[in-house]
Design an enzyme around this catalytic site. Structure first.
Site, mmCIF file in Angstrom:
data_model
loop_
_atom_site.group_PDB
_atom_site.id
_atom_site.type_symbol
_atom_site.label_atom_id
_atom_site.label_comp_id
_atom_site.label_asym_id
_atom_site.label_seq_id
_atom_site.Cartn_x
_atom_site.Cartn_y
_atom_site.Cartn_z
ATOM 1 N N ALA A 13 0.823 -1.212 0.000
ATOM 2 C CA ALA A 13 0.000 0.000 0.000
ATOM 3 C C ALA A 13 0.860 1.266 0.000
ATOM 4 C CB ALA A 13 -0.931 -0.003 1.211
ATOM 5 N N GLY A 14 2.180 1.096 -0.011
ATOM 6 C CA GLY A 14 3.092 2.242 0.075
ATOM 7 C C GLY A 14 3.381 2.866 -1.280
ATOM 8 N N ARG A 92 12.370 5.186 9.157
ATOM 9 C CA ARG A 92 13.077 5.904 10.229
ATOM 10 C C ARG A 92 12.274 7.145 10.612
ATOM 11 N NH1 ARG A 92 19.544 6.748 10.145
ATOM 12 N NH2 ARG A 92 19.817 7.520 12.243
ATOM 13 N N VAL A 129 14.243 -4.619 -0.456
ATOM 14 C CA VAL A 129 14.302 -3.194 -0.780
ATOM 15 C C VAL A 129 14.222 -2.349 0.492
ATOM 16 C CG1 VAL A 129 13.176 -1.314 -2.055
ATOM 17 C CG2 VAL A 129 13.191 -3.650 -3.005
ATOM 18 N N ASN A 131 14.679 -0.591 3.902
ATOM 19 C CA ASN A 131 15.950 -0.223 4.547
ATOM 20 C C ASN A 131 15.975 -0.511 6.046
ATOM 21 O OD1 ASN A 131 17.490 0.703 2.368
ATOM 22 N ND2 ASN A 131 16.192 2.519 2.226
ATOM 23 N N HIS A 187 23.906 -0.112 1.033
ATOM 24 C CA HIS A 187 22.979 0.880 0.481
ATOM 25 C C HIS A 187 22.758 1.940 1.560
ATOM 26 C CE1 HIS A 187 19.710 2.810 -1.568
ATOM 27 N NE2 HIS A 187 18.897 2.578 -0.549
#
Length: 334
Positions: A13-14, A92, A129, A131, A187
């Site tokens: 849903a992001g 974050r 993907v 983070n 990354h």
């Protein structure tokens, strides 16, 4: 028509998924004659939003999309998967220490790794993907012992594409004319974008990037910091993190796993560092230059590493080791 490929996207849903799902569903990743079953996983409070995404996918009337399954349950989401694209992670928040972020994500990726182990095909390709992607990927891998380590990778293709684009912009050429840039390591802002093995096609001839750019200070300075900090620059300008470019990079990454890399070209992906010849410690998810054939990746061997590169590669390896130690403390106390 071949059997449908079953693909999971988490965090469905992001905003990254919103850009990603259409590309997958219309055949940009698995080919124009490959039917698909899309599985969309998100947390329970996002299920209403997810219903809207499902409606839109239906309204696209895409011939390859045979079924869409939206769920908040891992046992449904991870069942019999061919490909798992793990986009969802704890973002974050302001004032949050990186350690707190790691702790929250260890929990998520431990659970998803266990679900992969229990419900998915053993041949499943897992792309992380969310983070911190490298360490999240390592956490999932450790939690799925029955799936080969080589099946796990994390996304550094966005950084790779950013590096290509910067050199192309500098020389006013198409980004396709820039080949074999490398992203080494994490990354994160310690990643090392390396142009020393890259080439640029100028007037039909391949020329080394340093020779083409004729500005060593930029390639060893501004170029590196621009790529390292590009994500932050996008957030500052857009007030949201990269979504369109991230989705495009995921499509590139998964398509290359599926169909292989073009002859003479390599790409950057985070993979398990075991057995590498570049002095990177074992048992890390580290971004290397890879070639891919028959859905199997191989680290490009024999590239000359100068002192400048060595130092940068070691800095990012150290960060990954620190992240791993923190994550594994949490893993063992879970």
């Amino acid at each position: 028509m071949p059997e449908p490929v079953k693909v999971l996207v988490t965090g469905a849903a992001g905003q990254i998924a919103y850009s990603l799902l259409f590309g997958i569903a219309k055949g940009d990743v698995f080919g124009k004659d490959q039917p698909l079953i899309l599985v969309l996983l998100d947390i329970t409070p996002m299920m209403t939003v997810l219903e809207g995404v499902v409606m839109e996918l239906q309204d696209c009337a895409l011939p390859l999309l045979k079924e869409v399954i939206a769920t908040d349950k891992e046992d449904v989401a991870f069942k019999d998967l061919d490909v798992a694209i793990l986009v969802g992670s704890m973002p974050r928040r302001e004032g949050m220490e990186r350690k707190d972020l790691l702790k929250a994500n260890v929990k998520i990726f431990k659970s998803q790794g266990a679900a992969l182990n229990k419900y998915s095909k053993k041949s499943v390709k897992v792309i992380v993907v969310g983070n911190p992607a490298n360490t999240n990927c390592l956490t999932a891998l450790k939690s799925a012992p029955s799936i080969p380590k080589e099946n796990f990778s994390c996304l550094t293709r966005l950084d790779h594409n950013r590096a290509k684009a910067q050199i192309a912009l500098k020389l006013n050429v198409a980004s396709d004319d820039v080949k074999n840039v490398i992203i080494w390591g994490n990354h994160s802002s310690t990643q090392y974008p390396d142009a020393s093995h890259a080439s640029v096609t100028l007037q039909g001839k391949d020329v080394g990037a340093f020779e083409a750019v004729k500005n060593d200070d930029w390639l060893k300075g501004g170029f590196i910091t621009t790529v390292q900090q590009r994500g932050a620059a996008v957030i500052k300008a857009r007030k949201l993190s990269s979504a369109m470019s991230a989705a495009k990079a995921i499509c590139d990454h998964v398509r290359d796993i599926w169909f292989g890399t073009p002859e003479g070209q390599f790409v950057s992906m985070g993979v398990i560092s075991d057995g590498n010849s570049y002095g990177v410690p074992e048992d890390l998810m580290y971004s290397f230059p890879l070639t891919i054939k028959n859905k199997t990746w191989k680290i490009v061997e024999g590239l000359c590493i100068n002192d400048f590169s060595r130092e940068k590669m070691d800095i990012t390896a150290k960060e990954l080791q620190d992240e791993k130690e923190t994550a594994f403390e949490f893993l063992s106390s879970e």
